[in-house]
Enzyme design. Structure first.
Site, short mmCIF file in Angstrom:
data_model
loop_
_atom_site.label_atom_id
_atom_site.label_comp_id
_atom_site.label_asym_id
_atom_site.label_seq_id
_atom_site.Cartn_x
_atom_site.Cartn_y
_atom_site.Cartn_z
N ASP A 8 -27.86 -8.82 50.12
CA ASP A 8 -26.31 -9.24 49.23
C ASP A 8 -25.12 -9.35 49.89
OD1 ASP A 8 -24.98 -10.44 46.44
OD2 ASP A 8 -23.62 -7.49 46.28
N SER A 9 -23.80 -9.91 49.05
CA SER A 9 -22.37 -9.66 50.04
C SER A 9 -21.92 -8.31 49.67
CB SER A 9 -21.76 -10.12 49.03
OG SER A 9 -21.62 -9.91 47.79
N TYR A 40 -18.03 -12.79 47.58
CA TYR A 40 -18.95 -13.96 48.29
C TYR A 40 -18.17 -15.54 46.57
CZ TYR A 40 -22.54 -13.62 51.76
OH TYR A 40 -22.77 -13.13 53.17
N GLY A 41 -17.61 -15.06 46.24
CA GLY A 41 -17.88 -15.06 44.49
C GLY A 41 -16.70 -16.84 44.10
N CYS A 71 -28.72 -12.08 44.57
CA CYS A 71 -26.70 -12.37 45.17
C CYS A 71 -27.01 -13.82 43.90
CB CYS A 71 -26.28 -12.30 46.41
SG CYS A 71 -24.70 -12.86 45.87
N THR A 73 -24.21 -15.87 43.43
CA THR A 73 -24.14 -16.50 44.14
C THR A 73 -25.07 -16.97 45.49
OG1 THR A 73 -21.96 -14.75 43.34
CG2 THR A 73 -21.71 -16.55 45.59
N CYS A 177 -24.13 -11.49 38.03
CA CYS A 177 -23.53 -11.02 39.54
C CYS A 177 -24.92 -9.30 39.85
CB CYS A 177 -22.46 -11.24 39.43
SG CYS A 177 -21.91 -10.00 41.11
N THR A 178 -25.64 -8.99 40.31
CA THR A 178 -25.87 -7.92 40.61
C THR A 178 -24.71 -6.64 40.65
OG1 THR A 178 -25.90 -8.48 43.10
CG2 THR A 178 -28.01 -8.76 41.70
N HIS A 179 -23.78 -6.68 41.23
CA HIS A 179 -22.58 -5.64 40.90
C HIS A 179 -22.14 -5.01 39.65
CE1 HIS A 179 -20.77 -7.28 45.33
NE2 HIS A 179 -20.44 -6.58 45.19
N1 DGL Z 1 -23.65 -9.06 43.98
C1 DGL Z 1 -23.25 -10.77 44.21
C2 DGL Z 1 -23.65 -11.92 43.06
O1 DGL Z 1 -24.88 -11.49 42.04
C3 DGL Z 1 -22.24 -11.38 44.87
C4 DGL Z 1 -20.32 -10.79 44.40
C5 DGL Z 1 -19.17 -11.46 44.90
O2 DGL Z 1 -19.81 -10.78 46.54
O3 DGL Z 1 -18.91 -11.94 45.37
O4 DGL Z 1 -23.22 -13.24 42.38
#
Ligand code: DGL
Length: 216
Positions: A8-9, A40-41, A71, A73, A177-179
């Protein structure tokens, strides 16, 4: 024992890596995040491709039999292109639009995701294919990944957003988003039983199982 790569990012994919480790204690999980470029978004597909390919090649070189792109994204923006460039099987994660649309009783679902995910062709396809008969709310989550990454959660703001989604009738809230997996309990608390919260960790574990231990 299998070797599974998870990428992931930032810390989002770590929640997915932990869930895999818990479900598959006999396997080796190698987790990589791109601390230098998170979030990454707000990046373009070209930028993302430049960041991601060398990381996946590195996981390939470390002997991963499968790589989970933890991720949304990256998955929604690049998965087809990545599959052409990387020989290891890739499991992507994308917003659970299909199950949310199938489960809603109010006809309103909410998708919390990054701007890049919401702008992607794959996401447009998911909505068009599975959710054309429901209303899809897309709250502004542009700052969420940053807040979570830096442990600076503005709970009041998130609470207002979740409350507004529920007030508009959303009975399914997709964590796209996994975050956001890290704040699942916070979202659940603010939804206060008005909406189900969907995230894909169990589905990913099932997919890994099917891939690594195929039934005859
Ligand atoms: N965790 C990521 C996702 O699922 C990316 C979040 C990011 O880096 O903006 O989209």
């Amino acid at each position: 024992m299998h070797t599974i790569g998870v990428f992931d990012s930032g810390i989002g994919g770590l929640s997915v890596a932990r869930a895999i480790e818990k479900a598959r204690p006999g396997d080796r999980v190698i987790y990589v995040n791109d601390k230098a470029h998170v979030p990454y978004g707000d990046k373009s597909p070209e930028q993302l491709l430049g960041f991601v390919v060398p990381i996946l090649q590195g996981l390939n070189d470390q002997g991963c039999e499968v790589i989970v792109i933890a991720c949304n994204t990256v998955t929604t923006t690049l998965i087809a292109e990545l599959r052409q460039r990387i020989s290891v099987p890739l499991i992507g994660i994308e917003p659970m639009v299909k199950p949310a649309a199938a489960a809603t009783r109010t006809g309103v679902i909410a998708v919390c995701a990054t701007l890049a995910t919401l702008k992607s062709k794959r996401y447009a396809w998911l909505k068009q294919t599975y959710a054309h008969e429901v209303t899809v709310l897309e709250p502004d989550c542009a700052t969420w990944a940053y807040m979570i990454e830096h442990n600076q959660l503005n709970e009041r703001r998130i609470g207002q957003q979740i409350d507004s989604l529920c007030a508009q009738g959303a009975d399914q809230i997709v964590l796209g988003c996994t975050h956001y997996h890290w704040i699942e309990d916070v979202v659940k608390r603010f939804a206060a039983r008005r909406a189900a919260i969907l995230q894909p960790e169990q589905a990913i574990i099932n997919r890994l199982q099917a891939m690594l231990e195929p039934q005859p």
